[in-house]
Design a protein around this motif. Structure first.
Motif, PDB file in Angstrom:
ATOM      1  N   SER A  61       0.718  -1.016  -0.170  1.00 59.75           N
ATOM      2  CA  SER A  61      -0.228  -0.187  -0.163  1.00 59.75           C
ATOM      3  C   SER A  61       1.025   1.036  -0.084  1.00 59.75           C
ATOM      4  CB  SER A  61      -1.199   0.265   1.249  1.00 59.75           C
ATOM      5  OG  SER A  61      -0.111  -0.019   2.765  1.00 59.75           O
ATOM      6  N   ARG A  62       0.360   2.577  -0.214  1.00 67.27           N
ATOM      7  CA  ARG A  62       1.263   3.520  -0.360  1.00 67.27           C
ATOM      8  C   ARG A  62       1.780   4.078   0.053  1.00 67.27           C
ATOM      9  NH1 ARG A  62      -0.624   6.091  -5.861  1.00 67.27           N
ATOM     10  NH2 ARG A  62      -1.918   4.615  -6.942  1.00 67.27           N
ATOM     11  N   ASP A  63       1.105   4.230   2.038  1.00 67.96           N
ATOM     12  CA  ASP A  63       1.746   4.625   3.112  1.00 67.96           C
ATOM     13  C   ASP A  63       2.621   4.032   3.203  1.00 67.96           C
ATOM     14  OD1 ASP A  63      -0.450   2.153   3.472  1.00 67.96           O
ATOM     15  OD2 ASP A  63      -0.353   2.740   5.632  1.00 67.96           O
ATOM     16  N   LEU A  64       3.132   3.151   3.131  1.00 69.96           N
ATOM     17  CA  LEU A  64       4.874   2.318   3.167  1.00 69.96           C
ATOM     18  C   LEU A  64       5.896   1.976   2.647  1.00 69.96           C
ATOM     19  CD1 LEU A  64       2.489  -1.396   3.568  1.00 69.96           C
ATOM     20  CD2 LEU A  64       3.250  -0.009   6.226  1.00 69.96           C
ATOM     21  N   LEU A  65       4.937   2.853   0.998  1.00 71.20           N
ATOM     22  CA  LEU A  65       6.070   2.641  -0.152  1.00 71.20           C
ATOM     23  C   LEU A  65       6.792   4.356   0.079  1.00 71.20           C
ATOM     24  CD1 LEU A  65       4.752   1.661  -2.848  1.00 71.20           C
ATOM     25  CD2 LEU A  65       6.721   0.594  -1.428  1.00 71.20           C
ATOM     26  N   GLY A  70       6.439   6.583   3.147  1.00 72.92           N
ATOM     27  CA  GLY A  70       7.333   5.218   4.424  1.00 72.92           C
ATOM     28  C   GLY A  70       8.389   5.117   4.470  1.00 72.92           C
ATOM     29  N   HIS A  71       8.793   3.576   4.662  1.00 75.13           N
ATOM     30  CA  HIS A  71      10.026   2.729   4.494  1.00 75.13           C
ATOM     31  C   HIS A  71      10.406   2.527   3.966  1.00 75.13           C
ATOM     32  CE1 HIS A  71       8.654   4.572   8.421  1.00 75.13           C
ATOM     33  NE2 HIS A  71      10.270   4.113   9.269  1.00 75.13           N
ATOM     34  N   PHE A  72       9.725   1.520   2.672  1.00 78.17           N
ATOM     35  CA  PHE A  72       9.337   0.720   1.627  1.00 78.17           C
ATOM     36  C   PHE A  72      10.095   1.128   0.625  1.00 78.17           C
ATOM     37  CE2 PHE A  72       7.614  -1.613   5.027  1.00 78.17           C
ATOM     38  CZ  PHE A  72       8.946  -2.367   5.313  1.00 78.17           C
ATOM     39  N   ASP A  73      10.814   0.738  -0.608  1.00 76.14           N
ATOM     40  CA  ASP A  73      10.728   1.234  -1.736  1.00 76.14           C
ATOM     41  C   ASP A  73      10.782  -0.169  -2.704  1.00 76.14           C
ATOM     42  OD1 ASP A  73      11.730   3.162  -3.979  1.00 76.14           O
ATOM     43  OD2 ASP A  73      13.844   3.568  -3.174  1.00 76.14           O
ATOM     44  N   TYR A  74      10.795   0.253  -4.383  1.00 75.18           N
ATOM     45  CA  TYR A  74      10.229  -0.769  -5.334  1.00 75.18           C
ATOM     46  C   TYR A  74      12.253  -0.967  -5.448  1.00 75.18           C
ATOM     47  CZ  TYR A  74       6.391   1.770  -6.752  1.00 75.18           C
ATOM     48  OH  TYR A  74       5.026   2.260  -6.741  1.00 75.18           O
ATOM     49  N   GLY A  75      12.123  -2.945  -4.718  1.00 73.59           N
ATOM     50  CA  GLY A  75      12.963  -3.746  -5.567  1.00 73.59           C
ATOM     51  C   GLY A  75      13.809  -4.226  -4.035  1.00 73.59           C
ATOM     52  N   ILE A  93       9.710  -6.349  -3.563  1.00 70.73           N
ATOM     53  CA  ILE A  93       8.363  -5.413  -3.568  1.00 70.73           C
ATOM     54  C   ILE A  93       8.513  -4.363  -5.251  1.00 70.73           C
ATOM     55  CG2 ILE A  93       7.395  -3.088  -3.453  1.00 70.73           C
ATOM     56  CD1 ILE A  93       8.944  -3.204  -0.509  1.00 70.73           C
ATOM     57  N   HIS A  94       7.256  -4.787  -5.882  1.00 75.81           N
ATOM     58  CA  HIS A  94       7.598  -4.914  -7.413  1.00 75.81           C
ATOM     59  C   HIS A  94       6.761  -3.751  -8.125  1.00 75.81           C
ATOM     60  CE1 HIS A  94      11.009  -6.647  -9.278  1.00 75.81           C
ATOM     61  NE2 HIS A  94      10.614  -8.463  -8.448  1.00 75.81           N
ATOM     62  N   ASN A  98      -3.926   0.026  -4.602  1.00 74.48           N
ATOM     63  CA  ASN A  98      -4.677   0.811  -5.043  1.00 74.48           C
ATOM     64  C   ASN A  98      -4.059   1.469  -3.929  1.00 74.48           C
ATOM     65  OD1 ASN A  98      -7.542   2.689  -5.068  1.00 74.48           O
ATOM     66  ND2 ASN A  98      -8.042   1.631  -6.653  1.00 74.48           N
ATOM     67  N   ARG A  99      -4.865   3.210  -3.690  1.00 81.20           N
ATOM     68  CA  ARG A  99      -4.515   3.829  -2.907  1.00 81.20           C
ATOM     69  C   ARG A  99      -5.181   4.193  -2.160  1.00 81.20           C
ATOM     70  NH1 ARG A  99      -4.230   8.904  -6.256  1.00 81.20           N
ATOM     71  NH2 ARG A  99      -4.118   8.127  -8.012  1.00 81.20           N
ATOM     72  N   ARG A 100      -6.756   3.098  -1.890  1.00 85.78           N
ATOM     73  CA  ARG A 100      -7.739   3.471  -0.608  1.00 85.78           C
ATOM     74  C   ARG A 100      -7.081   1.863   0.240  1.00 85.78           C
ATOM     75  NH1 ARG A 100      -9.839   0.001  -5.123  1.00 85.78           N
ATOM     76  NH2 ARG A 100      -9.940  -1.678  -4.161  1.00 85.78           N
ATOM     77  N   HIS A 101      -5.860   0.628   0.077  1.00 85.63           N
ATOM     78  CA  HIS A 101      -5.673   0.506   0.599  1.00 85.63           C
ATOM     79  C   HIS A 101      -4.883   1.308   1.855  1.00 85.63           C
ATOM     80  CE1 HIS A 101      -7.133  -3.109  -1.105  1.00 85.63           C
ATOM     81  NE2 HIS A 101      -6.628  -2.954  -2.080  1.00 85.63           N
ATOM     82  N   ARG A 102      -4.325   0.056   2.560  1.00 80.47           N
ATOM     83  CA  ARG A 102      -3.428   1.066   4.583  1.00 80.47           C
ATOM     84  C   ARG A 102      -2.615  -0.040   4.915  1.00 80.47           C
ATOM     85  NH1 ARG A 102      -2.666   5.962   4.858  1.00 80.47           N
ATOM     86  NH2 ARG A 102      -2.035   6.262   7.137  1.00 80.47           N
TER      87      ARG A 102
END
Length: 134
Positions: A61-65, A70-75, A93-94, A98-102
């Motif tokens: 979810s976007r709040d984690l990227l 957030g704290h995570f990145d692609y790869g 993480i690839h 959707n923006r509605r998820h947290r």
């Protein structure tokens, strides 16, 4: 000659990385669950036509990227625990949900696997890369 003890070298304890509690679900590479290009992920990776959950790809979810604070990145590699012995393990993480998820993650799976479940209180933690000199 007198015995000289080796100097004591202080070792720092390993850095403890933050653990996040999320809800985990399964998604399939099909337009009704993703977008008009279901075999292309948010980081532009291409999902092979004959993929399965054994590929260990995931969406967050976007709040984690990092892109959204957030704290995570692609790869990034992530250790997942709390789903099942078959699905717990390391994932990369690839994709983005959707923006509605947290506080959620999605595991990429094939339609033929019939994995249609949701798990709460799943733990994820970033895996620090282990660099070695060659």
């Amino acid at each position: 000659m007198a015995f000289v003890p080796a100097p004591v070298i202080a070792q720092r304890p390993p850095r403890r990385l933050p653990t996040f509690t999320v809800t985990a679900t399964i998604y399939e590479a099909e337009a009704r669950q993703t977008d008009s290009e279901p075999f292309v992920t948010a980081d532009n990776s291409r999902i092979p036509r004959r993929h399965s959950s054994k590929m260990r790809w995931m969406a967050l979810s976007r709040d984690l990227l990092k892109k959204w604070g957030g704290h995570f990145d692609y790869g990034d590699s992530v250790r997942v625990t709390g789903i099942s012995p078959k699905l717990d393990g390391n994932y990369i993480i690839h994709d983005t949900m959707n923006r509605r998820h947290r506080h959620c993650m999605d595991i990429l799976a094939a339609k033929s696997e019939h994995l249609d479940e949701m798990w709460k209180n799943v733990k994820i933690v970033k895996i620090e890369p282990q660099w070695r000199a060659s």
